[in-house]
Motif scaffolding. Structure first.
Motif, PDB file in Angstrom:
ATOM      1  N   GLY A  28       0.864  -1.192   0.152  1.00  0.00           N
ATOM      2  CA  GLY A  28       0.067  -0.067  -0.090  1.00  0.00           C
ATOM      3  C   GLY A  28       0.835   1.312  -0.131  1.00  0.00           C
ATOM      4  N   ASP A  31       2.376   1.482  -3.321  1.00  0.00           N
ATOM      5  CA  ASP A  31       1.365   1.974  -4.216  1.00  0.00           C
ATOM      6  C   ASP A  31       1.234   3.861  -4.283  1.00  0.00           C
ATOM      7  N   ASP A 138      -3.650  -9.373  -5.708  1.00  0.00           N
ATOM      8  CA  ASP A 138      -5.020  -9.172  -5.588  1.00  0.00           C
ATOM      9  C   ASP A 138      -5.250  -8.977  -3.854  1.00  0.00           C
ATOM     10  N   TYR A 141      -4.392  -5.425  -3.080  1.00  0.00           N
ATOM     11  CA  TYR A 141      -5.459  -4.519  -3.664  1.00  0.00           C
ATOM     12  C   TYR A 141      -6.775  -4.752  -2.429  1.00  0.00           C
ATOM     13  N   ALA A 144      -6.112  -2.744   0.298  1.00  0.00           N
ATOM     14  CA  ALA A 144      -6.025  -1.267   0.144  1.00  0.00           C
ATOM     15  C   ALA A 144      -7.527  -0.905   0.135  1.00  0.00           C
ATOM     16  N   LYS A 145      -8.359  -1.488  -0.406  1.00  0.00           N
ATOM     17  CA  LYS A 145      -9.960  -1.278  -0.467  1.00  0.00           C
ATOM     18  C   LYS A 145     -10.630  -1.647   1.142  1.00  0.00           C
ATOM     19  N   GLN A 269     -13.427  -5.165 -10.846  1.00  0.00           N
ATOM     20  CA  GLN A 269     -12.226  -4.255 -10.561  1.00  0.00           C
ATOM     21  C   GLN A 269     -10.750  -4.937 -10.790  1.00  0.00           C
ATOM     22  N   ALA A 272      -7.799  -2.408 -11.777  1.00  0.00           N
ATOM     23  CA  ALA A 272      -7.543  -1.831 -10.679  1.00  0.00           C
ATOM     24  C   ALA A 272      -6.500  -2.701  -9.771  1.00  0.00           C
ATOM     25  N   ALA A 273      -7.076  -3.871  -9.633  1.00  0.00           N
ATOM     26  CA  ALA A 273      -6.542  -4.937  -8.767  1.00  0.00           C
ATOM     27  C   ALA A 273      -5.151  -5.511  -9.363  1.00  0.00           C
ATOM     28  N   LYS A 274      -4.873  -5.432 -10.810  1.00  0.00           N
ATOM     29  CA  LYS A 274      -3.869  -5.944 -11.348  1.00  0.00           C
ATOM     30  C   LYS A 274      -2.672  -4.948 -11.292  1.00  0.00           C
ATOM     31  N   PHE A 276      -1.730  -3.730  -8.725  1.00  0.00           N
ATOM     32  CA  PHE A 276      -1.081  -3.915  -7.535  1.00  0.00           C
ATOM     33  C   PHE A 276      -0.237  -5.124  -7.758  1.00  0.00           C
TER      34      PHE A 276
END
Length: 294
Positions: A28, A31, A138, A141, A144-145, A269, A272-274, A276
């Protein structure tokens, strides 16, 4: 036979829950650093061999990019673990020049043999048996969510193949529930993977209370009618939790495991996931280098 390096990452459960938690948290932070173009140079001077022995491009490209972005040196080594040179010899030659070896190759057994003989840590960039970096990305991600991964219900509408197996591996060491939803003939049966955090079903209603849903490609040569009931559509996603995260695994075959409208549903998603993959793999390399002196 030599003892495998403590920093090897060949199967997801090679690392403890605490280690994974630290790597996901760091992913995270990386990122954010990536978006701000302020990557730490924590791999400075690290010499990494990248061996691509089985096609693909996403996670190997992310390894190459991440190593350079964090100050390391990455060299594509045109090596095949099934070639003329004995794996024990390849391990020694690679150790002459490299501090870490990242390998995408078909056979997990051959990768284990390389890791057993190499002094350098070995990272599994994908085999036909498992794909631990994909699952790590994954999960980074999802964390992070959701700010956590503990106690999540993760449903894979997928056959017994490398994507599902890495999620099952993750359930061995992490406090998550993984459910395979697929016809009985394609259920995971390997005793070493079966554990209390993993179960199997044929009931698509399992998706309705899932936190995370993932897919993999349909098995080749199977009549469409046998698997049509396991195709994920927008209508199915509408019956799921409003905060469900749907991550179809690329390459996605629209009209097979997913419909075209599922790919445009808000729950989907995947892109967006990939992203990460890069951050999780960077965090993994940083973690291994710090703990092994690589």
């Amino acid at each position: 036979m030599a003892v495998s390096t403590v920093g090897d990452f060949l199967e997801f459960h090679d690392l403890s829950a605490d280690a994974i938690a630290a790597i996901l948290e760091r992913a995270g932070a990386l990122d954010e650093a990536w978006r701000k173009r302020r990557m730490p140079q924590s791999l400075e001077g690290l010499r990494v061999a990248l061996i691509v022995d089985d096609g693909g491009w996403r996670n190997t490209t992310a390894f190459d990019l991440g190593i350079h972005a964090m100050g390391g040196i990455c060299t594509h080594a045109p090596v095949s673990l099934g070639g003329r040179e004995a794996i024990v010899d390849l391990a020694g030659y690679l150790d002459n020049w490299f501090d870490m070896v990242v390998v995408r190759t078909p056979q997990l057994g051959q990768l284990r043999e390389l890791a057993a003989h190499a002094r350098a840590p070995v990272i599994n960039a994908r085999t036909r048996s498992n794909h631990p970096c994909e699952t790590l990305g994954d999960l980074a991600y999802v964390r992070a969510k959701r700010a956590r991964i503990e106690d999540l219900k993760i449903v894979g509408v997928a056959p017994d193949a490398n994507i599902l197996r890495s999620w099952v591996e993750a359930s061995i060491s992490l406090p998550i529930e993984v459910v395979q939803v697929y016809p009985d003939d394609w259920h995971v049966g390997e005793p070493a993977l079966l554990n209390p955090n993993f179960r199997q079903s044929t009931d698509m209603r399992e998706l309705e209370d899932a936190d995370v849903i993932f897919t993999d490609s349909w098995p080749s040569g199977v009549p469409e009618g046998e698997l049509a009931g396991y195709r994920i559509s927008a209508a199915i996603l509408e019956r799921c939790r409003p905060d469900a995260i749907f991550i179809p695994c690329p390459p996605v075959a629209r009209g097979q495991e997913v419909t075209a409208d599922a790919m445009t549903h808000p729950a989907c998603q995947s892109t967006a996931a990939k992203a990460f993959l890069l951050h999780a793999q960077n965090a993994l390399m940083e973690w291994i280098a710090a703990r092994t002196g690589a």
